[in-house]
Motif scaffolding. Structure first.
Motif, mmCIF file in Angstrom:
data_model
loop_
_atom_site.group_PDB
_atom_site.id
_atom_site.type_symbol
_atom_site.label_atom_id
_atom_site.label_comp_id
_atom_site.label_asym_id
_atom_site.label_seq_id
_atom_site.Cartn_x
_atom_site.Cartn_y
_atom_site.Cartn_z
ATOM 1 N N PRO A 78 -53.847 49.930 -66.669
ATOM 2 C CA PRO A 78 -53.239 49.501 -65.395
ATOM 3 C C PRO A 78 -52.809 48.037 -65.472
ATOM 4 N N LEU A 79 -51.891 47.754 -66.374
ATOM 5 C CA LEU A 79 -51.546 46.363 -66.669
ATOM 6 C C LEU A 79 -50.062 46.247 -66.990
ATOM 7 N N THR A 80 -49.381 45.362 -66.280
ATOM 8 C CA THR A 80 -48.004 44.996 -66.621
ATOM 9 C C THR A 80 -48.058 43.656 -67.337
ATOM 10 N N LEU A 81 -47.373 43.579 -68.476
ATOM 11 C CA LEU A 81 -47.412 42.357 -69.281
ATOM 12 C C LEU A 81 -46.091 41.615 -69.168
ATOM 13 N N GLN A 167 -46.469 43.475 -56.692
ATOM 14 C CA GLN A 167 -46.961 44.096 -55.463
ATOM 15 C C GLN A 167 -48.117 45.047 -55.755
ATOM 16 N N GLY A 168 -49.238 44.846 -55.026
ATOM 17 C CA GLY A 168 -50.398 45.725 -55.206
ATOM 18 C C GLY A 168 -51.175 45.461 -56.475
ATOM 19 N N THR A 169 -50.839 44.382 -57.210
ATOM 20 C CA THR A 169 -51.595 44.079 -58.424
ATOM 21 C C THR A 169 -52.238 42.692 -58.298
ATOM 22 N N GLU A 170 -53.236 42.450 -59.106
ATOM 23 C CA GLU A 170 -53.804 41.115 -59.254
ATOM 24 C C GLU A 170 -52.938 40.410 -60.294
ATOM 25 N N ALA A 171 -52.277 39.309 -59.881
ATOM 26 C CA ALA A 171 -51.328 38.648 -60.784
ATOM 27 C C ALA A 171 -51.959 37.406 -61.403
ATOM 28 N N ILE A 172 -51.956 37.382 -62.719
ATOM 29 C CA ILE A 172 -52.652 36.349 -63.488
ATOM 30 C C ILE A 172 -51.679 35.687 -64.446
ATOM 31 N N VAL A 173 -51.685 34.351 -64.488
ATOM 32 C CA VAL A 173 -50.948 33.697 -65.556
ATOM 33 C C VAL A 173 -51.957 32.952 -66.436
ATOM 34 N N ALA A 174 -51.892 33.246 -67.732
ATOM 35 C CA ALA A 174 -52.805 32.608 -68.689
ATOM 36 C C ALA A 174 -52.266 31.211 -68.963
ATOM 37 N N HIS A 175 -53.078 30.208 -68.650
ATOM 38 C CA HIS A 175 -52.601 28.824 -68.734
ATOM 39 C C HIS A 175 -53.715 27.961 -69.329
ATOM 40 N N PRO A 176 -53.473 27.422 -70.530
ATOM 41 C CA PRO A 176 -54.561 26.696 -71.217
ATOM 42 C C PRO A 176 -55.132 25.545 -70.378
ATOM 43 N N TYR A 177 -54.325 24.989 -69.451
ATOM 44 C CA TYR A 177 -54.818 23.830 -68.710
ATOM 45 C C TYR A 177 -55.309 24.181 -67.307
ATOM 46 N N ARG A 185 -63.184 42.090 -65.864
ATOM 47 C CA ARG A 185 -63.122 43.412 -65.241
ATOM 48 C C ARG A 185 -62.554 43.387 -63.834
ATOM 49 N N ILE A 186 -61.261 43.178 -63.764
ATOM 50 C CA ILE A 186 -60.595 43.201 -62.464
ATOM 51 C C ILE A 186 -60.378 44.658 -62.123
#
Lengths: 237, 237
Positions: A78-81, A167-177, A185-186
């Motif tokens: 369940p992941l959009t990249l 929409q309807g997802t937990e949106a995460i941006v990987a950011h070293p800083y 486990r989202i």
């Protein structure tokens, strides 16, 4: 190759169960699986069911398999990249590992720190992308081809498309800083954005955050993108 | 390369701060970092501190850097990795990614399904292993060289060495056919065993379990070992 993928064109017309395999897949069946007559091999129909193929004949150029399919492929992740275009060598590996992880929607996007020359790489052609997708599916024993979208302009993508994507997802941006460590486990669908070498620039992070992304760090260590994908997927999925 | 690693032999005798870089590292500094005089580059002393190097001179064969170090490398990952010897191509990548993840102790071991020919691979030589370790450290911005131990016999390793290795750690064996899914964020030191293609055989899993390992699955999908390492580390660390 942990599973032989079959296309409709592999089947002998009028004989629904018999497939004819040549080229790279035949070589692989012979060298790795020692595909003698009678040998049973795990197979999957592209975008379809999985099952077994029994070697029923072979010649110099092809192997004949009797195919039976009976199970569904594993559930998609369940992941959009969303991936800032990496260097061509990393792009190949990133497509393979994302596919192996069961990711079914991948956006390859522009970002300030993407080397402009990468956009001319032949790896971005549909023919090359599908090659690496198939390797990823064969590795993971899956049949469902992920959808890959290419977006060469950052701002219109984020402004016009991102709101619907996340929409309807937990949106995460990987950011070293980022200050917050990436959560574990989202328990919901996720959208995960991974920047180029050197990361997204502050303006890009701001735009993601304005859309509702949270930025998280994975620690001090910088991983190659093809390893950051499984490391982050392993954590959040 | 996100950090230039320096050896004691790189420093000009009598001039503690000036390092002389040639070969692969010089090429890389020039092509990727455009290392003109005055340019500042992140550096680390092997097994020591990290800091910056300023380009103070260059010739056809070498680059001179003025070095200042002031910070410690990132903390090691609290994880010992036990890896059934993978095929040589995967071994290289596995060493690189395990090093990038901060793993400081790696056992490469025999297992029933390890192809015997892999043991003759030159990748297992100290010279080749250190090459891939250095690539992993340079990528992650770390300086501490992991210790790699090679054990060509499974049973004596598990019987005689494992009990001490896993003492005080949560010991996990990744097993595709385990019933329990791999847990998240284990708040203690871990020992993680990853099998060969096709997995450990039941007898081997039993031996691990007898020693106190728990076997967990990472799902239906089979990942290449170089991707299984970050996926599992991302989850449990």
């Amino acid at each position: 190759m942990n599973c032989l993928l079959l296309f409709p064109s592999d089947f002998i017309p009028g004989q629904n169960n018999t497939a004819r395999i040549s080229g790279r897949r035949k070589e692989h069946l012979q060298s790795v699986f020692n595909a003698q007559t009678g040998r049973e091999i795990k197979v999957g129909i592209v975008n379809g069911k999985m099952g077994t193929g029994i070697v029923v004949g072979q010649s110099e150029n092809e192997i004949l398999l009797d195919i039976t399919v009976f199970t569904n492929p594993p559930a998609p992740a369940p992941l959009t990249l969303i991936l800032a275009l990496p260097r061509p060598k990393s792009l190949k590996k990133s497509i393979e590992v994302a596919t192996s992880l069961g990711i079914k929607k991948i956006y390859i996007i522009e970002s300030w720190r993407v080397e402009k020359s990468y956009w001319t790489s032949p790896v971005l052609s549909s023919e090359k992308l599908i090659e690496h997708i198939l390797l990823g599916l064969e590795q993971a024993r899956d049949t469902v081809i992920p959808q890959i979208e290419i977006r060469k302009r950052f701002k219109p993508f984020v402004e016009d498309e991102i709101p619907e994507i996340i929409q309807g997802t937990e949106a995460i941006v990987a950011h070293p800083y980022a200050k917050q460590p990436c959560p574990y486990r989202i328990n919901t669908s996720c959208t995960l954005a991974i920047g180029p070498e050197g990361g997204f620039i502050p303006y890009e992070i701001e735009m993601f955050e304005k859309c509702g992304f949270k930025s998280y760090t994975f620690g001090d260590r910088i991983l190659r993108v093809e390893y950051a994908i499984p490391a982050l997927a392993g954590r959040i999925l």
